[in-house]
Design a protein around this motif. Structure first.
Motif, PDB file in Angstrom:
ATOM      1  N   SER A   1     -12.577   4.031   7.227  1.00  0.00           N
ATOM      2  CA  SER A   1     -12.492   3.837   5.778  1.00  0.00           C
ATOM      3  C   SER A   1     -11.706   2.587   5.406  1.00  0.00           C
ATOM      4  O   SER A   1     -11.657   2.229   4.228  1.00  0.00           O
ATOM      5  N   HIS A   2     -11.054   1.955   6.384  1.00  0.00           N
ATOM      6  CA  HIS A   2     -10.352   0.687   6.108  1.00  0.00           C
ATOM      7  C   HIS A   2     -10.676  -0.318   7.212  1.00  0.00           C
ATOM      8  O   HIS A   2     -10.651   0.028   8.403  1.00  0.00           O
TER       9      HIS A   2
ATOM     10  N   HIS B   1     -11.554  12.497   2.606  1.00  0.00           N
ATOM     11  CA  HIS B   1     -10.093  12.489   2.412  1.00  0.00           C
ATOM     12  C   HIS B   1      -9.833  12.268   0.929  1.00  0.00           C
ATOM     13  O   HIS B   1     -10.494  11.447   0.296  1.00  0.00           O
TER      14      HIS B   1
ATOM     15  N   HIS C   1      -4.699  11.535   8.507  1.00  0.00           N
ATOM     16  CA  HIS C   1      -3.264  11.672   8.542  1.00  0.00           C
ATOM     17  C   HIS C   1      -2.715  12.607   7.468  1.00  0.00           C
ATOM     18  O   HIS C   1      -1.488  12.729   7.331  1.00  0.00           O
TER      19      HIS C   1
ATOM     20  N   PHE D   1       0.858  -1.178   0.000  1.00  0.00           N
ATOM     21  CA  PHE D   1       0.000   0.000   0.000  1.00  0.00           C
ATOM     22  C   PHE D   1       0.896   1.230   0.000  1.00  0.00           C
ATOM     23  O   PHE D   1       2.059   1.148   0.372  1.00  0.00           O
TER      24      PHE D   1
ATOM     25  N   ASP E   1      -7.027   6.151  -2.468  1.00  0.00           N
ATOM     26  CA  ASP E   1      -7.700   4.915  -2.063  1.00  0.00           C
ATOM     27  C   ASP E   1      -9.153   5.193  -1.680  1.00  0.00           C
ATOM     28  O   ASP E   1      -9.967   4.257  -1.620  1.00  0.00           O
ATOM     29  N   HIS E   2      -9.483   6.458  -1.458  1.00  0.00           N
ATOM     30  CA  HIS E   2     -10.882   6.827  -1.146  1.00  0.00           C
ATOM     31  C   HIS E   2     -11.542   7.651  -2.246  1.00  0.00           C
ATOM     32  O   HIS E   2     -12.754   7.643  -2.379  1.00  0.00           O
TER      33      HIS E   2
ATOM     34  N   GLU F   1      -7.004  11.248  -0.613  1.00  0.00           N
ATOM     35  CA  GLU F   1      -6.034  10.238  -1.070  1.00  0.00           C
ATOM     36  C   GLU F   1      -6.778   9.207  -1.924  1.00  0.00           C
ATOM     37  O   GLU F   1      -7.944   8.878  -1.671  1.00  0.00           O
TER      38      GLU F   1
ATOM     39  N   ASP G   1      -9.590   7.568   7.642  1.00  0.00           N
ATOM     40  CA  ASP G   1      -8.455   6.690   7.940  1.00  0.00           C
ATOM     41  C   ASP G   1      -8.289   6.405   9.435  1.00  0.00           C
ATOM     42  O   ASP G   1      -7.779   5.338   9.808  1.00  0.00           O
TER      43      ASP G   1
HETATM   44 FE1  FEO Z   1      -4.951   8.311   3.614  1.00  0.00          FE
HETATM   45 FE2  FEO Z   1      -6.739   5.483   3.333  1.00  0.00          FE
HETATM   46  O1  FEO Z   1      -5.849   6.989   2.734  1.00  0.00           O
END
Ligand code: FEO
Length: 396
Positions: free
Chosen positions: A224-225, A79, A145, A22, A83-84, A81, A164
């Motif tokens: 989110s994860h 967020h 983050h 990741f 991945d979202h 980034e 996150d």
């Molecule tokens: Fe900061 Fe799950 O991305």
């Protein structure tokens, strides 16, 4: 396919069982991950976050099967980034004028990623968005983050969507924390904190105190994860408070690399010396060239002190050790002690190089370290054992 979380709130994300790396190749994800997206179907309909770009078509197709996309009133991007936000271009191509609510930094970041002039609405902490009888309250969470990160909270259902924060890279067909193996869950949660959030521990502590001061009841934390915290959701908040405040266990981690086993022998003899002096401390050894970097960082996070070893090569240190030292410089670990060791045959700079690097990373280096001239002989081995006994005391 959607899974009900509570009342009109559903999970519509993606479980990625295959993910093993990741953030490019920076972070190992032995147990995969999930990209959690949520659908709220009140009088107004909102989607919170999307999925990583490789799953964009799959994500939007699924969402389209769950709901007529044209009925979506609001998109919330907690967020930016990818991945979202990775499925946003695909989603927004279907609903181009739909407002996207995010932080001001979120707009900058989303524009930076996708170069699209979507219908952005910047929100600040305390601003509300009515969904009918219920509202979303936005809470900026910079540096949890990234500078753009934010949370939102759904009134009525008392759900905190924390993005996150409080997450885990943990694929499971279960969606809730009470259904999964608790050891796996907490192992992934601490690894996630250690590797992603450690540099921002000061912000974590302040943000948690701020959110608690709002006195909002929290029944569920939708991250989110990984899995959703519905059983005693504040347990992970309590863990974060501990982890953010100079966290350490009674553990000493010895990390090294070795060319011809001399530095490995030193590591093992130092470990023996420590255990002779202190039977209660948990001593763990890792050859960093053969170990997963992120697992080792998690062990360092748990430690009260570390020993780092390398033989001298070309007036410096082995690259695996250098890479780890570079990584931990950015982690800003708090209140940890350290020392260095290593073999040398010619010039012998490694211990000095490691000690300087540890100091610049914020570790309290307790002394000048220990060296072995060539491969350790019986005198050198005895010296390492005695050194282990000595640092066992200095590390307390
Ligand atoms: Fe900061 Fe799950 O991305």
């Amino acid at each position: 396919m959607k899974l009900q979380i509570k009342n009109n709130v559903s999970w519509v994300g993606k479980v990625d069982w295959e993910l093993r790396k990741f953030h490019g190749n920076e972070l190992s994800t032995h147990r995969g991950s999930t990209y959690n997206s949520y659908l709220i179907e009140e009088e107004k309909i909102a989607v919170i976050d999307t999925a990583w770009a490789p799953f964009a078509k799959e994500y939007v197709a699924n969402l389209g099967n769950v709901i007529d996309l044209k009925k979506i009133d609001y998109v919330i991007a907690n967020h930016a980034e990818i991945d979202h936000s990775g499925a946003l271009p695909e989603l927004m191509s279907c609903i181009p004028g739909t407002p996207i609510y995010c932080s001001a930094n979120g707009i900058k970041s989303l524009k930076g990623h996708y170069h699209q002039d979507w219908n952005f609405h910047a929100v600040k902490t305390g601003e509300r968005l009515s969904l009918g009888k219920k509202e979303l309250i936005f809470i900026e969470a910079p540096m949890l983050h990234w500078p753009d990160s934010m949370f939102c909270y759904l009134t009525g259902d008392n759900i905190l969507f924390s993005n996150d924060a409080f997450g885990q890279h943990y694929a499971s067909e279960f969606r809730f924390n009470d259904l999964v193996d608790q050891e796996e869950l907490m192992a992934e949660a601490i690894k996630y904190y250690a590797n992603i959030l450690t540099p921002f521990s000061t912000f974590v502590d302040k943000k948690i105190k701020e959110v608690l001061s709002f006195k909002l009841p929290v029944d569920i934390i939708c991250t989110s994860h990984g899995v959703i915290w519905r059983d005693n959701p504040l347990q992970i908040v309590e863990q974060y408070v501990k982890w953010a405040n100079k966290y350490k266990e009674n553990q000493i981690t010895i990390v090294y690399d070795t060319m011809w086993n001399g530095t490995r022998i030193m590591a093992e003899k130092i470990a023996y010396g420590i255990t002779q002096a202190d039977q209660k401390v948990n001593v763990k050894l890792y050859n960093i060239a053969k170990s997963d970097k992120n697992d080792v960082i998690t062990e360092i996070f748990k430690s009260k002190a570390i020993l780092v070893g390398s033989p001298t090569i070309n007036r410096g240190i082995l690259t695996a050790v250098a890479g780890l030292l570079e990584e931990i410089k950015g982690m800003r670990f708090q209140d940890k002690k350290a020392a260095a060791f290593g073999c040398y045959g010619w010039s012998g700079e490694s211990v000095k190089v490691i000690s300087q690097s540890l100091e610049s990373a914020g570790f309290q280096v307790v002394d000048g370290g220990v060296m072995s001239f060539w491969n350790p002989d019986s005198k050198s081995i005895e010296n390492c054992i005695e050194y282990g006994k000595k640092v066992a005391g200095l590390f307390n």
